[in-house]
Design an enzyme around this catalytic site. Structure first.
Site, PDB file in Angstrom:
ATOM      1  N   GLY A 120      -8.407  -7.706   4.341  1.00  0.00           N
ATOM      2  CA  GLY A 120      -9.201  -7.808   5.557  1.00  0.00           C
ATOM      3  C   GLY A 120      -8.458  -8.278   6.788  1.00  0.00           C
ATOM      4  O   GLY A 120      -9.031  -8.360   7.862  1.00  0.00           O
ATOM      5  N   LYS A 159       0.832  -1.207   0.000  1.00  0.00           N
ATOM      6  CA  LYS A 159       0.000   0.000   0.000  1.00  0.00           C
ATOM      7  C   LYS A 159       0.867   1.258   0.000  1.00  0.00           C
ATOM      8  O   LYS A 159       0.669   2.170  -0.800  1.00  0.00           O
ATOM      9  CB  LYS A 159      -0.920  -0.024   1.223  1.00  0.00           C
ATOM     10  CG  LYS A 159      -2.120   0.874   1.121  1.00  0.00           C
ATOM     11  CD  LYS A 159      -3.013   0.723   2.361  1.00  0.00           C
ATOM     12  CE  LYS A 159      -3.732  -0.615   2.366  1.00  0.00           C
ATOM     13  NZ  LYS A 159      -4.377  -0.889   3.661  1.00  0.00           N
ATOM     14  N   SER A 200      13.656 -42.728 -15.942  1.00  0.00           N
ATOM     15  CA  SER A 200      12.490 -41.932 -15.605  1.00  0.00           C
ATOM     16  C   SER A 200      12.382 -41.963 -14.093  1.00  0.00           C
ATOM     17  O   SER A 200      12.331 -43.039 -13.498  1.00  0.00           O
ATOM     18  CB  SER A 200      11.237 -42.528 -16.244  1.00  0.00           C
ATOM     19  OG  SER A 200      10.109 -41.800 -15.810  1.00  0.00           O
ATOM     20  N   ARG A 220      -3.331   3.083   8.529  1.00  0.00           N
ATOM     21  CA  ARG A 220      -3.625   1.932   7.672  1.00  0.00           C
ATOM     22  C   ARG A 220      -2.449   0.976   7.640  1.00  0.00           C
ATOM     23  O   ARG A 220      -1.309   1.392   7.451  1.00  0.00           O
ATOM     24  CB  ARG A 220      -3.892   2.408   6.231  1.00  0.00           C
ATOM     25  CG  ARG A 220      -4.732   3.653   6.156  1.00  0.00           C
ATOM     26  CD  ARG A 220      -4.780   4.230   4.753  1.00  0.00           C
ATOM     27  NE  ARG A 220      -5.391   3.338   3.793  1.00  0.00           N
ATOM     28  CZ  ARG A 220      -5.392   3.560   2.482  1.00  0.00           C
ATOM     29  NH1 ARG A 220      -4.779   4.636   1.978  1.00  0.00           N
ATOM     30  NH2 ARG A 220      -5.972   2.714   1.669  1.00  0.00           N
ATOM     31  N   MET A 224      -5.781  -6.896   8.348  1.00  0.00           N
ATOM     32  CA  MET A 224      -5.326  -5.846   9.254  1.00  0.00           C
ATOM     33  C   MET A 224      -6.409  -4.800   9.394  1.00  0.00           C
ATOM     34  O   MET A 224      -7.264  -4.651   8.544  1.00  0.00           O
ATOM     35  CB  MET A 224      -4.069  -5.194   8.682  1.00  0.00           C
ATOM     36  CG  MET A 224      -2.939  -6.167   8.529  1.00  0.00           C
ATOM     37  SD  MET A 224      -2.283  -6.585  10.148  1.00  0.00           S
ATOM     38  CE  MET A 224      -1.037  -7.757   9.647  1.00  0.00           C
ATOM     39  N   ARG A 280      -3.364  -1.208  -6.516  1.00  0.00           N
ATOM     40  CA  ARG A 280      -2.545  -2.420  -6.446  1.00  0.00           C
ATOM     41  C   ARG A 280      -2.896  -3.275  -7.658  1.00  0.00           C
ATOM     42  O   ARG A 280      -3.930  -3.059  -8.303  1.00  0.00           O
ATOM     43  CB  ARG A 280      -2.809  -3.190  -5.156  1.00  0.00           C
ATOM     44  CG  ARG A 280      -4.241  -3.656  -5.057  1.00  0.00           C
ATOM     45  CD  ARG A 280      -4.521  -4.347  -3.742  1.00  0.00           C
ATOM     46  NE  ARG A 280      -5.955  -4.354  -3.498  1.00  0.00           N
ATOM     47  CZ  ARG A 280      -6.524  -4.605  -2.331  1.00  0.00           C
ATOM     48  NH1 ARG A 280      -5.794  -4.840  -1.293  1.00  0.00           N
ATOM     49  NH2 ARG A 280      -7.822  -4.604  -2.201  1.00  0.00           N
ATOM     50  N   CYS A 322       8.124 -39.072 -13.815  1.00  0.00           N
ATOM     51  CA  CYS A 322       6.765 -39.532 -14.067  1.00  0.00           C
ATOM     52  C   CYS A 322       5.929 -39.656 -12.809  1.00  0.00           C
ATOM     53  O   CYS A 322       4.852 -40.216 -12.822  1.00  0.00           O
ATOM     54  CB  CYS A 322       6.782 -40.848 -14.834  1.00  0.00           C
ATOM     55  SG  CYS A 322       7.572 -42.173 -13.899  1.00  0.00           S
ATOM     56  N   HIS A 343     -15.997  -9.260   0.841  1.00  0.00           N
ATOM     57  CA  HIS A 343     -14.953 -10.164   1.329  1.00  0.00           C
ATOM     58  C   HIS A 343     -15.046 -11.531   0.645  1.00  0.00           C
ATOM     59  O   HIS A 343     -14.063 -12.058   0.137  1.00  0.00           O
ATOM     60  CB  HIS A 343     -15.093 -10.313   2.848  1.00  0.00           C
ATOM     61  CG  HIS A 343     -14.092 -11.242   3.451  1.00  0.00           C
ATOM     62  ND1 HIS A 343     -14.377 -12.565   3.683  1.00  0.00           N
ATOM     63  CD2 HIS A 343     -12.811 -11.057   3.831  1.00  0.00           C
ATOM     64  CE1 HIS A 343     -13.309 -13.149   4.200  1.00  0.00           C
ATOM     65  NE2 HIS A 343     -12.336 -12.254   4.315  1.00  0.00           N
ATOM     66  N   TYR A 354      12.225 -34.136 -19.892  1.00  0.00           N
ATOM     67  CA  TYR A 354      10.772 -33.956 -19.935  1.00  0.00           C
ATOM     68  C   TYR A 354      10.160 -34.239 -18.573  1.00  0.00           C
ATOM     69  O   TYR A 354      10.798 -34.851 -17.704  1.00  0.00           O
ATOM     70  CB  TYR A 354      10.142 -34.880 -20.981  1.00  0.00           C
ATOM     71  CG  TYR A 354      10.209 -36.346 -20.629  1.00  0.00           C
ATOM     72  CD1 TYR A 354       9.218 -36.937 -19.836  1.00  0.00           C
ATOM     73  CD2 TYR A 354      11.263 -37.150 -21.065  1.00  0.00           C
ATOM     74  CE1 TYR A 354       9.290 -38.278 -19.489  1.00  0.00           C
ATOM     75  CE2 TYR A 354      11.335 -38.486 -20.724  1.00  0.00           C
ATOM     76  CZ  TYR A 354      10.350 -39.047 -19.931  1.00  0.00           C
ATOM     77  OH  TYR A 354      10.416 -40.358 -19.580  1.00  0.00           O
TER      78      TYR A 354
HETATM   79  P1  ADP Z   1      -7.694  -2.394   3.556  1.00  0.00           P
HETATM   80  O1  ADP Z   1      -6.264  -2.749   3.476  1.00  0.00           O
HETATM   81  O2  ADP Z   1      -8.486  -3.280   4.414  1.00  0.00           O
HETATM   82  O3  ADP Z   1      -8.282  -2.128   2.204  1.00  0.00           O
HETATM   83  P2  ADP Z   1      -7.384   0.440   3.848  1.00  0.00           P
HETATM   84  O4  ADP Z   1      -6.205   0.943   4.596  1.00  0.00           O
HETATM   85  O5  ADP Z   1      -7.285   0.500   2.380  1.00  0.00           O
HETATM   86  O6  ADP Z   1      -7.736  -1.013   4.366  1.00  0.00           O
HETATM   87  O7  ADP Z   1      -8.624   1.278   4.355  1.00  0.00           O
HETATM   88  C1  ADP Z   1      -9.926   0.880   4.120  1.00  0.00           C
HETATM   89  C2  ADP Z   1     -10.730   2.006   3.615  1.00  0.00           C
HETATM   90  O8  ADP Z   1     -10.694   3.116   4.502  1.00  0.00           O
HETATM   91  C3  ADP Z   1     -10.250   2.574   2.307  1.00  0.00           C
HETATM   92  O9  ADP Z   1     -10.752   1.852   1.234  1.00  0.00           O
HETATM   93  C4  ADP Z   1     -10.831   3.964   2.311  1.00  0.00           C
HETATM   94  O10 ADP Z   1     -12.147   3.918   1.836  1.00  0.00           O
HETATM   95  C5  ADP Z   1     -10.810   4.300   3.776  1.00  0.00           C
HETATM   96  N1  ADP Z   1      -9.679   5.172   4.062  1.00  0.00           N
HETATM   97  C6  ADP Z   1      -8.437   4.848   4.407  1.00  0.00           C
HETATM   98  N2  ADP Z   1      -7.669   5.930   4.544  1.00  0.00           N
HETATM   99  C7  ADP Z   1      -8.442   6.982   4.249  1.00  0.00           C
HETATM  100  C8  ADP Z   1      -8.214   8.384   4.189  1.00  0.00           C
HETATM  101  N3  ADP Z   1      -7.025   8.925   4.463  1.00  0.00           N
HETATM  102  N4  ADP Z   1      -9.251   9.173   3.856  1.00  0.00           N
HETATM  103  C9  ADP Z   1     -10.455   8.628   3.581  1.00  0.00           C
HETATM  104  N5  ADP Z   1     -10.734   7.325   3.626  1.00  0.00           N
HETATM  105  C10 ADP Z   1      -9.734   6.507   3.952  1.00  0.00           C
HETATM  106 MG    MG Z   2      -7.808  -0.883   0.892  1.00  0.00          MG
END
Ligand code: ADP
Ligand code: MG
Ligand code: MG
Length: 887
Positions: free
Chosen positions: A106, A25, A780, A97, A108, A353, A847, A469, A867
């Site tokens: 999901g 990220k 083989s 984040r 973290m 990503r 094989c 999810h 092979y």
């Molecule tokens: P995950 O790794 O679970 O996707 P993120 O760190 O991307 O978690 O955060 C989840 C959501 O929180 C993001 O998709 C975004 O919508 C919101 N978010 C995160 N940081 C910000 C920010 N600085 N401003 C507004 N929304 C944010």
């Molecule tokens: Mg995200």
């Protein structure tokens, strides 16, 4: 040490290729900033700090605080706002984040709106002109921070909210006013103080460090550990923490938040694709609470929904987002998965990503991108996951088969699956341990369900969109998934699902079609997949790149034909005993085994000869001149023994002896440890007439093919050789048979005699076994047996404890699935080296099951095998893996 990497539009210390240090990220946020895209400013605390934190009892390097403060000051300056609201006019709030090197969806926890307290909430109300928004944000923050950082379970807050709504007779969150939220904020804080014995932290800096510690701490939580185990992610990678200025998608109808893909992640079509929600924040889109709206007008039409598309509601912002889409694809040369927020009409990018995609999409995107000039052919080959490709090769639901529709949801992850319905992850695991195929049915899934999703054939949810999810995880696992099937009601307590007046109970079978979103009662038959078009183009590139051959293990005409259709370049293993199991023939093989003397044995074998010859003729015809390795009889004879009185009587009659005599003889064949017993070449040594007959059948079949104008080059393979002497005795038997057929039919026969290397002694003595005129002309590696005999581990029984071995990290992989490079691999290496030293350029192959396992194919390339041979369905996978190994 530099622990902190700032980023802001137009400038960043980090880059996309610094994922190890900054996490995925953080590295991509930095890259987007460098590209000049609109990203809220912030900074990344490196994964090295996580490692330090884990190793030093949850403390930080001494100079980290200063670096964080300096970076925070830059963000304040950039946003003309102050964290804590002390300075100028603006108020800076941040998100905290997590971001590991590999994306862990999901796993973290992200904390939003950090920096709010009793004073700053007033500033937020004043600056935004919206007290309701400010107090709503504050209570969200208390709940999220309380839950994630302080460990106060979110149900406490939800209960307080429900109570308040009941008191005031309100139903929707949107019915609550600023004053309602103000009251709830007080109650939330009281609840926290109650639970923890100390007040909710008011100092924004305390809040910040609390959240940072929670993210680093969460790297070692159970969910994360489980996910890492399932995905082979080492614990010492650590996660980075991103601290970023908040932007608000919940500031009214000109604000929004969404997720999108630069191309359709299910089909691969080059069409912008995504979902968004107006006046919403953070995870609202993926949480499945409100139904997300389509991004484009086209999607709206395809989904047949009335919900307005972003292209209609915010055309200018949409156009800007579409520009970002093109920019990112041109830059990354791959499909991207982005998160964005619109604050009062202004677009902010929050994440990009490499997008997860179905294998069908992966194939289309790779081929399209070659055509678009974005990547070259070898890159396209590199991008496909051989393990995932299996889905393309397997059957789909037969469109003409009758089906009883139970309901329809979103086509979240393609493929078809039938199984018994279970309603939670635990049951899924328990049922599947008992060997049942299950479909996991949930209202929605969460990371705790991963284990159950892993063992399920398919996943059905009644809530959540294409980016929920369940959908994301299922696509990653390559499992069929239907999400958001709103017409279906799930009752967890009763363990039923119901729709259209139909009730399906736990254990009953349903079928999912992840490509259409349909859910059917019972099992629906399937048909073969389509392998032309993009698939065959990619496979052409694969064949041009790979240097190893790929053959198939096949004995029946059907298997041989399938193998050829899948591009096999020969047969690497034809197990002749499989040709004996047929009803008509087994009586003769039983006569042969149970015969008391050589004469009777020869008589029985003479009956088998025409069958064997016919089988070989058919096989050689299908293979049309491609090499065919025929392995002479290998299994312990007791596998063919009569079962029960009727079988015994039949054999007795055929041999003209008493039933008792047959039973007596059968008993005498019993072995305590048959896998290490009287089998393989040991049969050939004790009963040479068996191999004599088999060799005669092979060569007579050759003669017939050759006389018919065809071509054939059999490779006769002797199993389970341990010593040179065994080999030379049996080679003489085979050569003799060839000479006889040659003389009788007057045709020139071209053949080789070689051996399987499947005992450690054979690998070690490979030089001797390959040497001289009486030596093996090819090897083989039979890695199934070689693994059994090297580990001293029975393949048929190991299943019971291999899993525990993996959990305790005694071994990383099941050695019967992925070749053990260190031990078994060393023996293979020695075998190749010594064999080729004695017989330069000797042909070598593999094989065992490993021939179709991508990691093992990689190994085969590295030791220089000519092979690999695998089951017919895995041939394309092995071809792709071989090409990747050659790149
Ligand atoms: P995950 O790794 O679970 O996707 P993120 O760190 O991307 O978690 O955060 C989840 C959501 O929180 C993001 O998709 C975004 O919508 C919101 N978010 C995160 N940081 C910000 C920010 N600085 N401003 C507004 N929304 C944010
Ligand atoms: Mg995200
Ligand atoms: Mg074997």
């Amino acid at each position: 040490t530099k622990w902190v990497y700032p980023f802001a539009k137009g400038q960043a210390d980090g880059r996309a290729d610094m994922k190890e240090l900054l996490g995925g990220k953080g590295a991509n946020l930095a890259e987007m900033c460098a590209l000049g895209l609109p990203v809220p400013p912030g900074f990344t605390i490196t994964t090295e700090v996580c490692t330090y934190f884990t190793e030093h009892e949850k403390t930080y390097p001494a100079d980290l605080k200063d670096q964080v403060n300096a970076a925070l000051a830059r963000v304040e300056e950039d946003m003309s706002a102050s964290f804590g609201g002390k300075g100028g006019d603006g108020l800076l709030l941040v998100s905290v984040r997590s971001g590991a090197r590999a994306s862990m969806p999901g796993m973290m926890d992200t904390v939003l709106n950090l920096g709010l307290n009793d004073e700053t909430v007033e500033i937020l109300a004043r600056v935004s002109g919206d007290a309701r928004f400010a107090y709503d944000s504050y209570r969200r923050f208390i709940q999220m921070y309380g839950d994630v950082v302080l460990g106060v379970d979110h149900h406490h807050f939800e209960d307080l909210l429900e109570d308040h709504k009941d008191e005031r007779d309100l139903t929707l969150d949107t019915d609550l006013t600023a004053d309602d939220w103000k009251i709830l904020v007080e109650r939330y804080k009281e609840k926290v103080a109650d639970q923890l014995g100390q007040p909710f932290p008011q100092d924004p800096h305390d809040q910040l460090w609390g959240a940072v510690g929670a993210v680093f701490g969460s790297w070692m939580n159970q969910r994360a550990i489980t996910y890492r185990r399932l995905h082979h992610i080492p614990a010492d990678w650590g996660t980075a923490v991103n601290v970023q200025a908040m932007v608000f998608g919940n500031m009214g109808d000109t604000s929004a938040t969404g997720v999108c893909f630069t191309r359709n992640p299910a089909t691969g079509e080059n069409l912008f694709y995504g979902e968004y929600l107006i006046n919403a924040q953070g995870e609202d889109v993926v949480a499945g609470i409100r139904t997300p709206q389509p991004l484009t007008i086209l999607e709206k039409k395809t989904a047949n929904t009335e919900l307005p598309a972003m292209e209609e509601t915010m055309p200018e912002t949409f156009a800007e987002l579409d520009g970002v889409r093109h920019r990112l694809e041109q830059h990354y040369h791959d499909m991207q998965d982005m998160e964005f927020t619109v604050q009062e009409g202004r677009l902010w990018m929050l994440q990009t990503r490499t997008g997860k995609r179905t294998v069908k999409a992966a194939l289309k995107i790779a081929v399209d991108m070659v055509d678009e000039g974005l990547i070259d052919e070898s890159e396209a080959v590199r991008r496909l996951d051989p393990g995932q490709m299996e889905q393309l090769l397997h059957p789909m639901l037969d469109p003409n088969a009758p089906r009883t529709l139970l309901g329809q949801g979103l086509p979240a992850s393609p493929g078809a699956a039938s199984g018994r319905v279970v309603f939670n992850a635990e049951d899924a695991e328990a049922w599947s341990d008992r060997g049942e195929k299950v479909i996991l049915v949930r209202i929605e899934t969460s990371p705790e369900d991963i284990g159950g999703m892993h063992v399920a054939q398919g996943i059905l949810t009644t809530r959540g969109g294409m980016t929920s999810h369940a959908a994301v995880v299922a696509r990653g696992m390559g499992k069929p998934c239907v999400s958001g099937a709103g017409g279906i009601t799930v009752d967890y307590a009763a363990k039923t699902l119901s729709a259209l007046g139909e009730v399906v109970r736990e254990g009953e079978i349903i079928t999912l079609d992840g490509a259409t979103g349909e859910i059917m009662v019972g099992r629906v038959p399937t048909i073969e997949p389509e392998l032309s078009g993009d698939f065959s183009r990619l496979m052409d590139w694969v064949d041009a790149i790979k240097t190893m051959g790929v053959r198939a293990n096949a004995e029946t005409p059907l298997d041989a034909q399938t193998a050829r259709n899948f591009g096999a370049e020969g047969i690497g293993l034809c197990r002749t005993e499989h040709m004996f199991f047929d009803k008509e023939r087994i009586i003769h093989i039983r006569e042969m085994i149970l015969a008391a003397n050589e004469a009777d044995r020869r008589a029985a074998l003479a009956n088998l000869l025409p069958y064997q010859r016919r089988d070989f003729i058919e096989l050689f015809k299908i293979m049309d001149g491609l090499p065919v390795t025929v392995r002479l009889l290998d299994p312990p004879l007791h596998e063919f023994l009569p079962h029960g009185a009727k079988d015994v009587a039949d054999v007795a009659k055929a041999l003209g002896v008493s039933d008792e005599a047959i039973e007596e003889r059968a008993k005498s064949l019993h072995e305590i440890n048959p896998m290490l017993g009287h089998r393989g070449c040991r049969l050939g040594i004790t009963y040479p007439e068996i191999y004599e007959m088999q060799a005669q059948a092979i060569f007579e079949a050759c003669a017939e093919i050759i006389q018919g104008g065809g071509k054939v080059t059999p490779e006769v393979m002797i199993p389970l050789i341990a010593t040179k002497k065994e080999f030379s005795i049996l080679k003489a038997v085979i050569d003799h048979a060839a000479a006889q057929v040659r003389a009788e039919k007057g045709v020139a026969l071209d053949y080789m005699v070689g051996t399987m290397i499947e005992l450690p002694r054979a690998a070690l003595r490979a030089g001797e076994i390959a040497a001289g005129d009486d030596g093996a002309e090819f090897f083989s590696f039979g890695t199934n047996d070689l693994t059994q005999t090297t580990f001293g581990l029975s393949r048929d029984d190991a299943g019971r404890f291999i899993q525990i071995y993996r959990e305790k990290a005694v071994i990383e992989n099941d050695p019967f699935v992925t070749l053990d490079r260190e031990g078994v691999g060393e023996l293979v290496g020695i075998g190749v080296e010594r064999g080729r030293a004695a017989r330069p350029g000797m042909k070598t192959g593999i094989c065992g099951e490993h021939g179709g396992d991508p990691a093992s194919v990689m190994f085969c390339q590295s030791v220089g095998l000519d092979y690999v041979s695998c089951s017919p369905y895995r041939v394309p996978i092995a071809r792709l893996a071989a090409a990747q190994a050659a790149l």
